[in-house]
Design an enzyme around this catalytic site. Structure first.
Site, PDB file in Angstrom:
ATOM      1  N   ARG A   1      37.611  15.162  62.316  1.00 31.84           N
ATOM      2  CA  ARG A   1      36.450  15.744  63.019  1.00 31.84           C
ATOM      3  C   ARG A   1      36.666  15.618  64.519  1.00 31.84           C
ATOM      4  O   ARG A   1      36.348  16.509  65.293  1.00 31.84           O
ATOM      5  CB  ARG A   1      35.147  15.045  62.575  1.00 31.84           C
ATOM      6  CG  ARG A   1      33.970  15.422  63.458  1.00 31.84           C
ATOM      7  CD  ARG A   1      32.590  15.172  62.837  1.00 31.84           C
ATOM      8  NE  ARG A   1      32.477  13.974  62.054  1.00 31.84           N
ATOM      9  CZ  ARG A   1      32.411  12.728  62.551  1.00 31.84           C
ATOM     10  NH1 ARG A   1      32.440  12.534  63.857  1.00 31.84           N
ATOM     11  NH2 ARG A   1      32.312  11.695  61.747  1.00 31.84           N
TER      12      ARG A   1
ATOM     13  N   TYR B   1      23.533  39.468  70.713  1.00 29.90           N
ATOM     14  CA  TYR B   1      23.640  39.268  69.268  1.00 29.90           C
ATOM     15  C   TYR B   1      22.337  38.669  68.724  1.00 29.90           C
ATOM     16  O   TYR B   1      21.799  37.717  69.303  1.00 29.90           O
ATOM     17  CB  TYR B   1      24.839  38.348  68.973  1.00 29.90           C
ATOM     18  CG  TYR B   1      24.919  37.931  67.531  1.00 29.90           C
ATOM     19  CD1 TYR B   1      24.915  38.883  66.509  1.00 29.90           C
ATOM     20  CD2 TYR B   1      24.995  36.593  67.178  1.00 29.90           C
ATOM     21  CE1 TYR B   1      24.966  38.503  65.179  1.00 29.90           C
ATOM     22  CE2 TYR B   1      25.062  36.202  65.844  1.00 29.90           C
ATOM     23  CZ  TYR B   1      25.028  37.169  64.855  1.00 29.90           C
ATOM     24  OH  TYR B   1      25.073  36.785  63.542  1.00 29.90           O
TER      25      TYR B   1
ATOM     26  N   ASP C   1      29.431  35.335  76.771  1.00 21.99           N
ATOM     27  CA  ASP C   1      29.897  35.548  75.401  1.00 21.99           C
ATOM     28  C   ASP C   1      30.895  36.707  75.475  1.00 21.99           C
ATOM     29  O   ASP C   1      30.516  37.867  75.668  1.00 21.99           O
ATOM     30  CB  ASP C   1      28.704  35.876  74.493  1.00 21.99           C
ATOM     31  CG  ASP C   1      29.115  35.993  73.029  1.00 21.99           C
ATOM     32  OD1 ASP C   1      30.274  36.374  72.781  1.00 21.99           O
ATOM     33  OD2 ASP C   1      28.277  35.725  72.156  1.00 21.99           O
TER      34      ASP C   1
ATOM     35  N   LYS D   1      35.900  37.413  65.212  1.00 27.90           N
ATOM     36  CA  LYS D   1      36.038  38.827  65.549  1.00 27.90           C
ATOM     37  C   LYS D   1      37.461  39.149  66.014  1.00 27.90           C
ATOM     38  O   LYS D   1      38.394  38.886  65.292  1.00 27.90           O
ATOM     39  CB  LYS D   1      34.963  39.182  66.578  1.00 27.90           C
ATOM     40  CG  LYS D   1      33.563  38.656  66.231  1.00 27.90           C
ATOM     41  CD  LYS D   1      33.055  39.220  64.915  1.00 27.90           C
ATOM     42  CE  LYS D   1      31.605  38.953  64.633  1.00 27.90           C
ATOM     43  NZ  LYS D   1      31.255  37.687  64.037  1.00 27.90           N
TER      44      LYS D   1
HETATM   45  O1  P1T Z   1      29.231  34.829  63.224  1.00 26.57           O
HETATM   46  P1  P1T Z   1      29.682  33.761  64.177  1.00 26.57           P
HETATM   47  O2  P1T Z   1      31.156  33.533  64.167  1.00 26.57           O
HETATM   48  O3  P1T Z   1      28.875  32.511  64.075  1.00 26.57           O
HETATM   49  O4  P1T Z   1      29.435  34.361  65.658  1.00 26.57           O
HETATM   50  C1  P1T Z   1      28.185  34.642  66.180  1.00 26.57           C
HETATM   51  C2  P1T Z   1      28.285  35.707  67.247  1.00 26.57           C
HETATM   52  C3  P1T Z   1      28.262  35.333  68.574  1.00 26.57           C
HETATM   53  N1  P1T Z   1      28.357  36.238  69.572  1.00 26.57           N
HETATM   54  C4  P1T Z   1      28.484  37.551  69.309  1.00 26.57           C
HETATM   55  C5  P1T Z   1      28.562  38.522  70.430  1.00 26.57           C
HETATM   56  C6  P1T Z   1      28.536  37.992  67.984  1.00 26.57           C
HETATM   57  O5  P1T Z   1      28.663  39.302  67.770  1.00 26.57           O
HETATM   58  C7  P1T Z   1      28.417  37.059  66.926  1.00 26.57           C
HETATM   59  C8  P1T Z   1      28.421  37.465  65.492  1.00 26.57           C
HETATM   60  N2  P1T Z   1      28.175  38.823  65.304  1.00 26.57           N
HETATM   61  C9  P1T Z   1      28.135  39.481  64.113  1.00 26.57           C
HETATM   62  C10 P1T Z   1      28.286  38.882  62.928  1.00 26.57           C
HETATM   63  C11 P1T Z   1      27.903  40.922  64.219  1.00 26.57           C
HETATM   64  O6  P1T Z   1      28.144  41.659  63.251  1.00 26.57           O
HETATM   65  O7  P1T Z   1      27.489  41.358  65.309  1.00 26.57           O
END
Ligand code: P1T
Length: 385
Positions: free
Chosen positions: A46, A98, A170, A195
């Site tokens: 961790r 988001y 972000d 992503k």
């Molecule tokens: O899903 P996660 O890895 O926890 O990420 C969150 C997140 C944070 N910032 C942005 C700009 C994002 O687009 C996302 C997650 N977004 C999607 C799942 C989506 O389909 O837009």
């Protein structure tokens, strides 16, 4: 070294014990110690794991950052940054972001006594007007999710720094290949590595990158204290994925450009949101701030919500799915999927309407993507509207 080389090599020396060229998956929770206090830099996974260390170093290099931290999701990374806040603090954010970020601001942070306000993402003067003495973080996405509005990072950073606030960007939609916010004055970068960074839709992950030592130490403390770390296997998959980020992004941008211009000329399309189109209000800023315009294209459908359903059911190559940034093309209906946690009235006000669709344009052959959109759009006769 240049970006594409760092994506393949940064943080990844051959394994000292075996010479393995590719960083091994250190699938261990603990590390044997020779004597009390005698370890080789790792005690418990961790707190630290060598596969994760390689990923953290690689991502830091790609964002021109001194420090990198990897998390089990983008939201775990986001919440680690939000751990810097205390009751009475204020976060200034943009009005398009988001849905999950909005949700953690409103449903998790606000009840703890943190105030959050939102301004028109592209209106620099609005940030200046809304910033307060208690503003700790200015939290922006650029391009925004899902409307692909750009925020002028350098201008917002100047305003924030004049008020001793940190700027969090972000950078999920752009990826470090297209935009390096720390070079433009941002203090902390957050990624959903789920992503473009991983790029193959097979891992959920997140990262925080910064040059701010104090912020790094506090966020690293939280990473270990709260424990939202990626598994060694997920860290390894992400390291493997990021190696091809440069080539993937070039193709995503090329395909998105073609898809956006196809949509812009289609009679069933009301409006296309793509910063690469000259008609996009932030096109000039995109040219200045980004290396290219990205792989995300949103568009407003002409017609009713039922027509949107007919269209998405007709798609054969694009999959109707949440998420983005993978090699395969996806289509998302933000109002019912990624941004469903934003109240309907608030969503509509922000332009995330029931007829908005968001495409994550993959790296298949662009001819096939356009043919797919064309045949699905043809199922909804223009005359019906
Ligand atoms: O899903 P996660 O890895 O926890 O990420 C969150 C997140 C944070 N910032 C942005 C700009 C994002 O687009 C996302 C997650 N977004 C999607 C799942 C989506 O389909 O837009």
């Amino acid at each position: 070294m240049k970006f594409a080389t760092r994506a393949i090599h940064a943080g990844q020396e051959p394994d000292p014990s075996t010479g393995a060229t590719i960083t091994p998956i250190f699938q261990t929770s603990t590390y044997t110690q020779a004597g009390l206090g005698q370890n080789k830099g790792y005690e418990y996974s961790r707190t630290g794991n060598p596969t994760r260390t390689a990923l953290e170093a690689c991502l830091a290099s790609l964002e021109n950052a001194h420090y990198g931290l990897a998390f089990s999701s983008g939201m775990a990374a986001t919440s680690a940054i939000l751990s810097l806040l205390r009751p009475g603090d204020h976060v200034l954010s943009c009005d398009d972001l988001y849905g999950g970020s909005y949700r953690i601001f409103e449903k998790v942070m606000r009840p703890t006594g943190v105030d959050i306000s939102y301004v028109d993402a592209r209106d620099v003067d609005a940030y200046a007007a809304a910033i307060r003495p208690e503003t700790k973080l200015v939290w922006i996405e650029t391009p925004t999710n899902p409307l692909l509005t750009l925020v002028d990072i350098a201008a917002v950073a100047q305003i924030a720094h004049a008020h001793n606030a940190l700027v969090v960007v972000d950078n999920t939609f752009a990826s470090p290949f297209l935009q390096q916010p720390l070079d433009l004055g941002a203090d902390i970068i957050v990624h959903s590595t789920t992503k473009y960074i991983n790029g193959h839709s097979d891992v959920v992950g997140g990262a925080v990158l910064t040059n701010d030592r104090g912020a790094y130490e506090a966020i690293k403390f939280y990473q270990n204290a709260a424990g939202g770390v990626p598994s060694p296997f997920d860290a390894w998959l992400t390291l493997r994925g990021v190696k091809t980020l440069a080539v993937r992004m070039r193709q995503h941008c090329e395909n998105a450009r073609r898809v956006a211009s196809f949509l812009a000329g289609h009679p069933n399309v009301e409006r296309v949101y793509y910063p690469g189109l000259e008609s996009h209000p932030d096109h000039a800023l995109a040219r200045r701030q980004m290396r290219d315009f990205g792989g995300m294209v949103s568009f407003a459908f002409k017609g009713k919500r039922e027509d949107v359903d007919t269209f998405v059911r007709g798609l054969k190559v694009f999959a109707l799915a949440e998420s983005l940034g993978g090699i395969e093309s996806l289509c998302c209906h933000p109002a019912s999927m990624t941004h469903g946690s934003i109240p309907a009235e608030e969503r509509e006000k922000r332009g995330v309407t029931d007829t908005l669709l968001r495409l994550s344009v993959g790296i298949e052959d662009a001819d096939d993507l356009i043919a797919d959109l064309e045949q699905a759009l043809a199922r909804v006769p223009v005359a019906a509207h």
